[in-house]
Motif scaffolding. Structure first.
Motif, PDB file in Angstrom:
ATOM      1  N   UNK A 185       0.886  -1.265   0.048  1.00 40.13           N
ATOM      2  CA  UNK A 185      -0.035  -0.064   0.199  1.00 40.13           C
ATOM      3  C   UNK A 185       1.043   1.158   0.078  1.00 40.13           C
ATOM      4  N   UNK A 186       0.614   1.884  -0.934  1.00 39.13           N
ATOM      5  CA  UNK A 186       1.435   3.316  -1.177  1.00 39.13           C
ATOM      6  C   UNK A 186       0.657   4.509  -0.825  1.00 39.13           C
ATOM      7  N   UNK A 187      -0.664   4.508  -0.791  1.00 43.74           N
ATOM      8  CA  UNK A 187      -1.432   5.669  -0.713  1.00 43.74           C
ATOM      9  C   UNK A 187      -2.963   5.364  -0.022  1.00 43.74           C
ATOM     10  N   UNK A 188      -3.619   6.190   0.321  1.00 46.17           N
ATOM     11  CA  UNK A 188      -5.170   5.959   0.658  1.00 46.17           C
ATOM     12  C   UNK A 188      -5.993   7.239   0.298  1.00 46.17           C
ATOM     13  N   UNK A 189      -7.092   6.852  -0.433  1.00 44.15           N
ATOM     14  CA  UNK A 189      -7.841   8.026  -1.093  1.00 44.15           C
ATOM     15  C   UNK A 189      -9.176   8.092  -0.317  1.00 44.15           C
ATOM     16  N   UNK A 190      -9.837   9.086  -0.492  1.00 41.84           N
ATOM     17  CA  UNK A 190     -11.321   9.391   0.096  1.00 41.84           C
ATOM     18  C   UNK A 190     -12.256   8.484  -0.865  1.00 41.84           C
ATOM     19  N   UNK A 191     -13.284   8.027   0.081  1.00 43.14           N
ATOM     20  CA  UNK A 191     -14.187   6.880  -0.965  1.00 43.14           C
ATOM     21  C   UNK A 191     -14.708   7.662  -1.895  1.00 43.14           C
ATOM     22  N   UNK A 192     -14.901   7.035  -3.117  1.00 44.82           N
ATOM     23  CA  UNK A 192     -15.619   7.382  -4.165  1.00 44.82           C
ATOM     24  C   UNK A 192     -16.759   6.525  -4.637  1.00 44.82           C
TER      25      UNK A 192
END
Length: 392
Positions: A185-192
């Motif tokens: 895991x290199x990143x986390x984004x907001x839910x889409x």
């Protein structure tokens, strides 16, 4: 007085049983409708998590005969460069077929140590995917050139999946499994909310697209300026068609796809609403009929009550209260069945959805019964004792 009313209801149990059953069935149907309404409303309140205005989807079929990976990488990157060079284009990225608002879905599971998560949406995305959709990276980063030499496949997860896998713990740099392989895991984004306004964002994992392979391709997301018109769309189409390896080209707008998927999502609720409306009409007519029948058959009783001093309001209140008691008996049974839904987690929805639906359904049934009983009650209060007793 209440004891007397229960006695009257019990003496007419056969007649009242049918009415209670009718109210019970109506409650269950209304409960199902409110489950959908509340669930859709809760999803609708959540932010989309990305911007879809001025984003187009280029669908194409590629039949590339290039075998060398480096040459294939150059070929696909050239396509992106040519599109990006057009003055109306802001950003461009390759994407898998399950672009936002599409009917396509790619799902699998994810494992982390002893945690097993099902029904995770897998997306294949390019390096500018987040910029095209203006997605918000909350932890780490999006894909970039630094991932070219990665020995472990980099992935990005959304906030909900992060919560289920790691809770409040560290997520970046952790390795997760899925499809019998390891990813870092290199990143986390907001839910889409990729399936429209009325569907939940769900769990999502994004993998970097490999431009040296033909797998996971077939869509290009293009973010255009506000002045992009039909003439520009025609030029974009010709640019894609000029490549002899591309065919079956179709250009769609995410705004149009959003309307389509929203309409599709609302179909079950519309069907239930139609069924509920017919049922409500039947219940209303049944209540009116029963109450009118009671008035005509109980004129002697009503006349006697009026003769010994009962007011018209008290007579009216008696009939209304009888109807409300019948509704209460039906609702007790209905609520018993309704509370099983959150206890058994029937549709895998939050308990708040069921509880809110139960509350709204109870209020609706009480309001319906009250409205249907007010007018017959008023008519009963207008019966004159002398006329009623004379007819008897």
């Amino acid at each position: 007085m209440i004891k007397h009313l229960f006695k009257l209801i019990w003496n007419k149990k056969k007649q009242n049983f049918l009415l209670i059953t009718e109210i019970l069935v109506s409650f269950m149907v209304i409960f199902a409708v409110f489950i959908l309404v509340v669930n859709y409303y809760q999803h609708y309140k959540q932010p989309m998590g990305f911007e879809y205005d001025h984003v187009w989807v280029v669908n194409y079929q590629s039949d590339v005969k290039i075998k060398d990976k480096d040459s294939l990488d150059v070929y696909y990157k050239t396509i992106l460069s040519n599109i990006k060079a057009m003055p109306q284009v802001q950003e461009v990225s390759f994407a898998s077929s399950n672009v936002p608002f599409s009917a396509n879905t790619h799902m699998n599971n994810v494992d982390y140590k002893k945690v097993h998560v099902n029904r995770v949406n897998y997306y294949t995305a390019g390096d500018a995917y987040d910029k095209v959709l203006n997605m918000k990276v909350t932890e780490g980063r999006w894909f970039g050139k630094q991932d070219d030499a990665a020995t472990v496949k980099p992935v990005i997860i959304n906030r909900t999946l992060r919560q289920q896998l790691f809770g409040n713990g560290k997520a970046l740099g952790e390795k997760v499994g899925g499809n019998d392989s390891k990813r870092i895991i290199v990143g986390v984004v907001e839910d889409v909310k990729a399936k429209g306004d009325y569907q939940e964002a769900g769990l999502a994992m994004y993998e970097r697209i490999d431009t040296s392979s033909n797998d996971g391709r077939g869509r290009i997301l293009v973010k255009v300026n506000a002045n992009a018109d039909a003439a520009f769309e025609s030029r974009l189409y010709k640019l894609m068609a000029s490549n002899s390896n591309n065919s079956g080209i179709e250009i769609e707008h995410l705004t149009d796809k959003r309307k389509t998927i929203n309409n599709t999502t609302l179909i079950p609720m519309i069907i239930l609403l139609v069924v509920a409306c017919f049922l409500i009409i039947n219940v209303a007519l049944g209540l009116f009929g029963v109450l009118w029948y009671n008035i005509n058959k109980r004129k002697g009783e009503i006349g006697l009550r009026r003769a010994i001093g009962a007011s018209g309001d008290s007579v009216s209140w008696q009939l209304v209260t009888e109807s409300m008691i019948l509704a209460t008996l039906a609702l007790f049974i209905g609520i018993f069945f309704a509370v099983q839904f959150p206890l058994l987690n029937v549709f895998d929805l939050p308990a708040s959805v069921y509880l809110t639906a139960i509350l709204l359904s109870v209020m609706f049934i009480y309001l319906l019964v009250l409205i249907c009983s007010l007018y017959p009650g008023k008519q009963a209060s207008a019966i004159l004792p002398a006329i009623a007793l004379h007819e008897e």
